[in-house]
Design a protein around this motif. Sequence first.
Motif, PDB file in Angstrom:
ATOM      1  N   ARG A   8       0.812  -1.224   0.000  1.00 48.54           N
ATOM      2  CA  ARG A   8       0.000   0.000   0.000  1.00 48.54           C
ATOM      3  C   ARG A   8       0.840   1.266   0.000  1.00 48.54           C
ATOM      4  N   ASN A   9       2.021   1.221   0.638  1.00 55.24           N
ATOM      5  CA  ASN A   9       2.852   2.421   0.722  1.00 55.24           C
ATOM      6  C   ASN A   9       4.308   2.044   0.960  1.00 55.24           C
ATOM      7  N   TYR A  45       5.399  -0.596  -4.503  1.00 49.16           N
ATOM      8  CA  TYR A  45       4.409   0.036  -3.642  1.00 49.16           C
ATOM      9  C   TYR A  45       3.722   1.179  -4.378  1.00 49.16           C
ATOM     10  N   PHE A  46       2.581   1.590  -3.837  1.00 49.49           N
ATOM     11  CA  PHE A  46       1.854   2.717  -4.410  1.00 49.49           C
ATOM     12  C   PHE A  46       2.487   4.032  -3.960  1.00 49.49           C
ATOM     13  N   VAL A  47       2.592   4.946  -4.910  1.00 50.35           N
ATOM     14  CA  VAL A  47       2.995   6.328  -4.637  1.00 50.35           C
ATOM     15  C   VAL A  47       1.841   7.174  -5.148  1.00 50.35           C
ATOM     16  N   TRP A  48       0.999   7.603  -4.207  1.00 53.18           N
ATOM     17  CA  TRP A  48      -0.253   8.273  -4.502  1.00 53.18           C
ATOM     18  C   TRP A  48      -1.097   7.341  -5.348  1.00 53.18           C
ATOM     19  N   LYS A  49      -1.408   7.659  -6.595  1.00 53.94           N
ATOM     20  CA  LYS A  49      -2.255   6.775  -7.400  1.00 53.94           C
ATOM     21  C   LYS A  49      -1.447   5.963  -8.417  1.00 53.94           C
ATOM     22  N   TYR A  50      -0.138   5.996  -8.306  1.00 55.16           N
ATOM     23  CA  TYR A  50       0.737   5.266  -9.221  1.00 55.16           C
ATOM     24  C   TYR A  50       1.439   4.130  -8.490  1.00 55.16           C
TER      25      TYR A  50
END
Length: 83
Positions: A8-9, A45-50
């Motif tokens: 997720r992050n 991992y996700f970086v904002w919506k990417y």
Amino acid sequence: PVGCMVYRNILEAHPKYWDSDFNGGNVRISASGEAVIRVRAPSTYFVWKYIAIPHIRLRLCQPNVIVKNKPPDATLYFGLNET
């Protein structure tokens, strides 16, 4: 990305040194200056919506040098142009 875990992050993707799922380590260098690094499918991992490109970071260590806050010496990216 094909074949990698997506977190997720960034905090979930990078366990701390003391965590049971920490995936770092040290590699000894031979007398000829050669090292072998084996890598399984790296996570991302996700970086904002990417989604970040799957990668590993390398640090070159020297005797008696603290690397706690040292930035990586190299970042290797995986999975570029996969379909």
